[in-house]
Design a protein around this motif. Structure first.
Motif, PDB file in Angstrom:
ATOM      1  N   MET A   1       0.765  -1.267   0.017  1.00  0.00           N
ATOM      2  CA  MET A   1      -0.159  -0.011  -0.126  1.00  0.00           C
ATOM      3  C   MET A   1       0.883   1.216  -0.101  1.00  0.00           C
ATOM      4  N   ILE A   2       1.842   1.211   0.727  1.00  0.00           N
ATOM      5  CA  ILE A   2       2.786   2.425   0.742  1.00  0.00           C
ATOM      6  C   ILE A   2       3.456   2.644  -0.343  1.00  0.00           C
ATOM      7  N   ASP A   3       3.898   1.599  -0.963  1.00  0.00           N
ATOM      8  CA  ASP A   3       4.571   1.688  -2.518  1.00  0.00           C
ATOM      9  C   ASP A   3       3.811   2.339  -3.512  1.00  0.00           C
ATOM     10  N   PHE A   4       2.398   1.692  -3.649  1.00  0.00           N
ATOM     11  CA  PHE A   4       1.385   2.448  -4.329  1.00  0.00           C
ATOM     12  C   PHE A   4       1.173   3.952  -4.119  1.00  0.00           C
ATOM     13  N   LEU A   5       0.884   4.411  -3.091  1.00  0.00           N
ATOM     14  CA  LEU A   5       0.830   5.664  -2.545  1.00  0.00           C
ATOM     15  C   LEU A   5       2.087   6.598  -2.927  1.00  0.00           C
ATOM     16  N   GLN A   6       3.070   6.033  -2.745  1.00  0.00           N
ATOM     17  CA  GLN A   6       4.434   6.635  -3.116  1.00  0.00           C
ATOM     18  C   GLN A   6       4.544   6.893  -4.533  1.00  0.00           C
ATOM     19  N   ASN A   7       4.194   6.111  -5.519  1.00  0.00           N
ATOM     20  CA  ASN A   7       4.199   6.117  -6.794  1.00  0.00           C
ATOM     21  C   ASN A   7       3.001   6.743  -7.398  1.00  0.00           C
ATOM     22  N   GLY A   8       1.932   6.667  -6.764  1.00  0.00           N
ATOM     23  CA  GLY A   8       0.586   7.071  -7.490  1.00  0.00           C
ATOM     24  C   GLY A   8      -0.242   8.411  -6.769  1.00  0.00           C
ATOM     25  N   LEU A   9       0.352   8.850  -5.531  1.00  0.00           N
ATOM     26  CA  LEU A   9      -0.274   9.702  -4.809  1.00  0.00           C
ATOM     27  C   LEU A   9      -0.728  10.945  -5.731  1.00  0.00           C
TER      28      LEU A   9
ATOM     29  N   PHE B   1       7.276  11.171   6.364  1.00  0.00           N
ATOM     30  CA  PHE B   1       7.530  10.487   7.835  1.00  0.00           C
ATOM     31  C   PHE B   1       7.739   9.381   7.865  1.00  0.00           C
ATOM     32  N   HIS B   2       6.946   8.551   7.144  1.00  0.00           N
ATOM     33  CA  HIS B   2       7.210   6.856   6.928  1.00  0.00           C
ATOM     34  C   HIS B   2       8.587   6.748   6.456  1.00  0.00           C
ATOM     35  N   GLN B   3       8.937   7.443   5.379  1.00  0.00           N
ATOM     36  CA  GLN B   3      10.354   7.105   4.538  1.00  0.00           C
ATOM     37  C   GLN B   3      11.432   7.654   5.540  1.00  0.00           C
ATOM     38  N   LEU B   4      11.126   8.412   6.301  1.00  0.00           N
ATOM     39  CA  LEU B   4      12.320   9.064   7.237  1.00  0.00           C
ATOM     40  C   LEU B   4      12.471   8.017   8.392  1.00  0.00           C
TER      41      LEU B   4
ATOM     42  N   GLN C   1      17.495   7.655   8.751  1.00  0.00           N
ATOM     43  CA  GLN C   1      18.085   9.019   8.792  1.00  0.00           C
ATOM     44  C   GLN C   1      17.379  10.393   8.695  1.00  0.00           C
ATOM     45  N   ILE C   2      17.744  11.203   9.547  1.00  0.00           N
ATOM     46  CA  ILE C   2      16.632  12.246   9.791  1.00  0.00           C
ATOM     47  C   ILE C   2      17.514  13.512   9.211  1.00  0.00           C
ATOM     48  N   ALA C   3      17.337  13.971   8.027  1.00  0.00           N
ATOM     49  CA  ALA C   3      17.974  14.971   7.609  1.00  0.00           C
ATOM     50  C   ALA C   3      16.906  16.197   7.207  1.00  0.00           C
ATOM     51  N   ALA C   4      17.205  17.399   7.717  1.00  0.00           N
ATOM     52  CA  ALA C   4      16.412  18.481   7.412  1.00  0.00           C
ATOM     53  C   ALA C   4      16.031  18.776   6.247  1.00  0.00           C
TER      54      ALA C   4
ATOM     55  N   LEU D   1      -6.048  19.081   0.302  1.00  0.00           N
ATOM     56  CA  LEU D   1      -5.562  18.974   1.796  1.00  0.00           C
ATOM     57  C   LEU D   1      -5.359  17.401   2.016  1.00  0.00           C
ATOM     58  N   LEU D   2      -6.118  16.502   1.323  1.00  0.00           N
ATOM     59  CA  LEU D   2      -5.933  15.185   1.511  1.00  0.00           C
ATOM     60  C   LEU D   2      -4.493  14.626   0.847  1.00  0.00           C
ATOM     61  N   GLY D   3      -4.060  15.075  -0.144  1.00  0.00           N
ATOM     62  CA  GLY D   3      -3.008  14.974  -0.785  1.00  0.00           C
ATOM     63  C   GLY D   3      -1.734  15.481  -0.152  1.00  0.00           C
ATOM     64  N   THR D   4      -2.187  16.597   0.674  1.00  0.00           N
ATOM     65  CA  THR D   4      -1.025  17.242   1.433  1.00  0.00           C
ATOM     66  C   THR D   4      -0.737  16.329   2.755  1.00  0.00           C
ATOM     67  N   VAL D   5      -1.723  15.836   3.353  1.00  0.00           N
ATOM     68  CA  VAL D   5      -1.599  15.196   4.523  1.00  0.00           C
ATOM     69  C   VAL D   5      -1.119  13.596   4.291  1.00  0.00           C
ATOM     70  N   LEU D   6      -1.488  13.060   3.145  1.00  0.00           N
ATOM     71  CA  LEU D   6      -0.960  11.807   2.771  1.00  0.00           C
ATOM     72  C   LEU D   6       0.598  12.092   2.348  1.00  0.00           C
ATOM     73  N   GLY D   7       0.679  12.920   1.514  1.00  0.00           N
ATOM     74  CA  GLY D   7       2.125  13.208   1.374  1.00  0.00           C
ATOM     75  C   GLY D   7       3.246  13.401   2.624  1.00  0.00           C
ATOM     76  N   ILE D   8       2.678  14.271   3.566  1.00  0.00           N
ATOM     77  CA  ILE D   8       3.278  14.428   4.915  1.00  0.00           C
ATOM     78  C   ILE D   8       3.393  13.090   5.454  1.00  0.00           C
ATOM     79  N   LEU D   9       2.488  12.010   5.407  1.00  0.00           N
ATOM     80  CA  LEU D   9       2.608  10.727   6.261  1.00  0.00           C
ATOM     81  C   LEU D   9       3.607   9.979   5.451  1.00  0.00           C
ATOM     82  N   LEU D  10       3.614  10.024   4.242  1.00  0.00           N
ATOM     83  CA  LEU D  10       4.649   9.192   3.292  1.00  0.00           C
ATOM     84  C   LEU D  10       6.176   9.841   3.673  1.00  0.00           C
TER      85      LEU D  10
END
Length: 146
Positions: A1-9, A83-86, A91-94, A72-81
């Motif tokens: 599911m995460i891969d689908f969102l990352q590629n298609g969001l 944070f998930h990737q981080l 690695q946490i880089a600014a 906003l839904l796109g933004t929230v999902l993008g932020i979730l993705l």
């Protein structure tokens, strides 16, 4: 599911907003042309006039009201993705955080780009309806001699 969102969001959110924009333009042109050529004399009852004049306005209003939420839904999902990737990379880089957040915010911006003209068009049509209704009322009074 995460891969689908990352590629298609982006494609999903931009596709939905693009469809909303297309409907907005289509209905805006249709209503504009209708208001320019409407024959007020063919309407004998205020209800039938109101139904004809307000046709499709609910859709325009709904696009204006909901496009920011789609963005906003796109933004929230993008932020979730982001944070998930981080979290999974360890690695946490600014710069990674800022880049992910900046890319996520483009969905909200596009939602506003769709919503603002939709609300302006909707309000302009409401004014046009008021003018046409007033003209019809005046025409009805002249017919009855009042």
């Amino acid at each position: 599911m995460i891969d689908f969102l990352q590629n298609g969001l982006d494609a999903i959110i931009f596709g939905v907003l693009g469809l909303m924009s297309l409907i907005l333009v289509w209905l805006g042109i249709e209503r504009h042309l209708f208001y320019r050529r409407v024959d007020l004399a063919q309407y004998t009852e205020p209800e039938s006039l109101n139904i004809a004049l307000t046709h499709n306005l609910t859709t325009l209003s709904s696009i204006g009201a909901n496009a920011p939420y789609v963005g906003l839904l796109g933004t929230v999902l993008g932020i979730l993705l982001t944070f998930h990737q981080l979290g999974t990379s360890g690695q946490i880089a600014a710069n990674q955080i800022m880049l992910g957040l900046a890319l996520a915010l483009k969905a909200t911006a596009l939602g506003l780009v769709v919503a603002i003209p939709a609300i302006l068009i909707y309000n302009g049509f409401l004014r046009r309806i008021d003018v046409l209704t007033a003209r019809w009322t005046r025409m009805q009074r002249e017919r009855t001699g009042q």
